[in-house]
Scaffold this motif. Structure first.
Motif, PDB file in Angstrom:
ATOM      1  N   ALA A  73       0.843  -1.201   0.000  1.00 48.46           N
ATOM      2  CA  ALA A  73       0.000   0.000   0.000  1.00 48.46           C
ATOM      3  C   ALA A  73       0.875   1.246   0.000  1.00 48.46           C
ATOM      4  O   ALA A  73       1.846   1.340   0.750  1.00 48.46           O
ATOM      5  CB  ALA A  73      -0.933   0.009   1.210  1.00 48.46           C
ATOM      6  N   LEU A  74       0.502   2.193  -0.858  1.00 46.86           N
ATOM      7  CA  LEU A  74       1.194   3.477  -0.950  1.00 46.86           C
ATOM      8  C   LEU A  74       0.208   4.598  -0.664  1.00 46.86           C
ATOM      9  O   LEU A  74      -0.983   4.475  -0.951  1.00 46.86           O
ATOM     10  CB  LEU A  74       1.767   3.684  -2.359  1.00 46.86           C
ATOM     11  N   ALA A  75       0.729   5.689  -0.119  1.00 48.35           N
ATOM     12  CA  ALA A  75      -0.084   6.881   0.128  1.00 48.35           C
ATOM     13  C   ALA A  75       0.552   8.063  -0.585  1.00 48.35           C
ATOM     14  O   ALA A  75       1.779   8.158  -0.685  1.00 48.35           O
ATOM     15  CB  ALA A  75      -0.181   7.161   1.626  1.00 48.35           C
ATOM     16  N   ALA A  76      -0.303   8.963  -1.086  1.00 44.72           N
ATOM     17  CA  ALA A  76       0.159  10.211  -1.707  1.00 44.72           C
ATOM     18  C   ALA A  76      -0.010  11.316  -0.670  1.00 44.72           C
ATOM     19  O   ALA A  76      -1.107  11.530  -0.155  1.00 44.72           O
ATOM     20  CB  ALA A  76      -0.667  10.515  -2.959  1.00 44.72           C
ATOM     21  N   TRP A  77       1.091  11.991  -0.374  1.00 41.46           N
ATOM     22  CA  TRP A  77       1.119  13.057   0.640  1.00 41.46           C
ATOM     23  C   TRP A  77       1.383  14.387  -0.033  1.00 41.46           C
ATOM     24  O   TRP A  77       2.283  14.505  -0.864  1.00 41.46           O
ATOM     25  CB  TRP A  77       2.231  12.794   1.648  1.00 41.46           C
ATOM     26  N   ILE A  78       0.592  15.392   0.360  1.00 42.40           N
ATOM     27  CA  ILE A  78       0.756  16.749  -0.163  1.00 42.40           C
ATOM     28  C   ILE A  78       0.688  17.710   1.007  1.00 42.40           C
ATOM     29  O   ILE A  78      -0.036  17.475   1.976  1.00 42.40           O
ATOM     30  CB  ILE A  78      -0.340  17.060  -1.214  1.00 42.40           C
ATOM     31  N   GLY A  88      -4.478  10.585  -1.285  1.00 47.02           N
ATOM     32  CA  GLY A  88      -4.811   9.432  -2.109  1.00 47.02           C
ATOM     33  C   GLY A  88      -4.051   8.218  -1.642  1.00 47.02           C
ATOM     34  O   GLY A  88      -3.044   8.334  -0.927  1.00 47.02           O
ATOM     35  N   GLY A  89      -4.553   7.077  -2.039  1.00 52.65           N
ATOM     36  CA  GLY A  89      -3.878   5.831  -1.696  1.00 52.65           C
ATOM     37  C   GLY A  89      -4.163   4.782  -2.742  1.00 52.65           C
ATOM     38  O   GLY A  89      -5.181   4.817  -3.431  1.00 52.65           O
ATOM     39  N   PHE A 104      -7.733   1.858  -5.635  1.00 56.99           N
ATOM     40  CA  PHE A 104      -7.284   3.227  -5.387  1.00 56.99           C
ATOM     41  C   PHE A 104      -8.415   4.068  -4.835  1.00 56.99           C
ATOM     42  O   PHE A 104      -9.580   3.796  -5.113  1.00 56.99           O
ATOM     43  CB  PHE A 104      -6.838   3.895  -6.706  1.00 56.99           C
ATOM     44  N   VAL A 105      -8.056   5.126  -4.137  1.00 57.01           N
ATOM     45  CA  VAL A 105      -9.007   6.159  -3.756  1.00 57.01           C
ATOM     46  C   VAL A 105      -8.243   7.476  -3.682  1.00 57.01           C
ATOM     47  O   VAL A 105      -7.084   7.508  -3.241  1.00 57.01           O
ATOM     48  CB  VAL A 105      -9.747   5.836  -2.430  1.00 57.01           C
ATOM     49  N   VAL A 106      -8.869   8.542  -4.171  1.00 63.48           N
ATOM     50  CA  VAL A 106      -8.280   9.882  -4.130  1.00 63.48           C
ATOM     51  C   VAL A 106      -9.315  10.816  -3.520  1.00 63.48           C
ATOM     52  O   VAL A 106     -10.493  10.783  -3.903  1.00 63.48           O
ATOM     53  CB  VAL A 106      -7.861  10.368  -5.542  1.00 63.48           C
ATOM     54  N   GLY A 114      -3.902  13.811 -11.435  1.00 65.87           N
ATOM     55  CA  GLY A 114      -2.839  12.858 -11.754  1.00 65.87           C
ATOM     56  C   GLY A 114      -2.377  12.004 -10.589  1.00 65.87           C
ATOM     57  O   GLY A 114      -1.446  11.216 -10.738  1.00 65.87           O
ATOM     58  N   ILE A 115      -3.020  12.118  -9.431  1.00 69.37           N
ATOM     59  CA  ILE A 115      -2.585  11.333  -8.264  1.00 69.37           C
ATOM     60  C   ILE A 115      -2.835   9.844  -8.484  1.00 69.37           C
ATOM     61  O   ILE A 115      -1.966   9.020  -8.197  1.00 69.37           O
ATOM     62  CB  ILE A 115      -3.277  11.844  -6.983  1.00 69.37           C
ATOM     63  N   GLY A 116      -4.001   9.478  -9.005  1.00 73.63           N
ATOM     64  CA  GLY A 116      -4.288   8.074  -9.275  1.00 73.63           C
ATOM     65  C   GLY A 116      -3.289   7.473 -10.252  1.00 73.63           C
ATOM     66  O   GLY A 116      -2.777   6.375 -10.037  1.00 73.63           O
TER      67      GLY A 116
END
Length: 175
Positions: A73-78, A88-89, A104-106, A114-116
């Motif tokens: 599992a990866l997470a997008a951090w901003i 997002g993850g 995925f979920v954003v 573009g996060i997904g």
């Protein structure tokens, strides 16, 4: 635990926003739950195929207990309002040797940036490194935006047992 547990990469979204893609950690649970609260019911239904607002302890444990071998599992951090936030993850779970299913979920406010696609590219790279031969995803038929994200990464439609969903597959070949 695998080396992937320390995975971290920096990127820039199409609009110039810096983003960190990194392995989800047990200590991220509060941030993940905060992200879910900021995600609308339609987006959550697109991810879970049912209207979902709360998660049982068992579900929370599943989402957070990532071994980075059979469950990545990866997470997008901003940076938001001066502090990092999950927006997002994405994850894959091994279903058979060499095969994994992705999801995925954003957060709504960050969709369409573009996060997904970014999460998908990183997970594909990790899956290849881990020797996965095929990735699959089940997407609701009416979720055109997520279907486009998968199509851009060469996922192809396959037979689905559920008429509400489209099954998408990507052959990775030998590692």
């Amino acid at each position: 635990m695998s080396q992937i547990a320390n995975y971290s990469a920096h990127a820039v979204l199409k609009d110039g926003t810096p983003v960190q893609i990194r392995a989800l950690r047990a200590s991220d649970e509060a941030d993940m739950l905060a992200a879910i609260k900021r995600t609308g019911p339609q987006s959550l239904q697109s991810r879970f195929f049912i209207l979902k607002r709360h998660f049982s302890e068992k579900e929370r444990a599943f989402f957070m207990d990532v071994d980075f071998s059979t469950h990545v599992a990866l997470a997008a951090w901003i940076e938001e309002r001066g502090r990092p936030a999950i927006v997002g993850g994405g994850r894959y779970v091994v279903t058979n040797p060499g095969e994994a299913e992705m999801a995925f979920v954003v957060v709504d406010a960050w969709q369409g940036r573009g996060i997904g696609s970014l999460l998908l590219r990183h997970l594909i790279d990790i899956a290849r490194e881990q020797g996965m031969r095929e990735l699959t995803a089940e997407v609701l038929s009416d979720n055109a935006s997520m279907r486009r994200v998968f199509a851009k990464s060469d996922f192809r439609p396959a037979r689905s047992d559920d008429p509400r969903t489209v099954r998408l597959t990507l052959a990775l070949g030998p590692a």
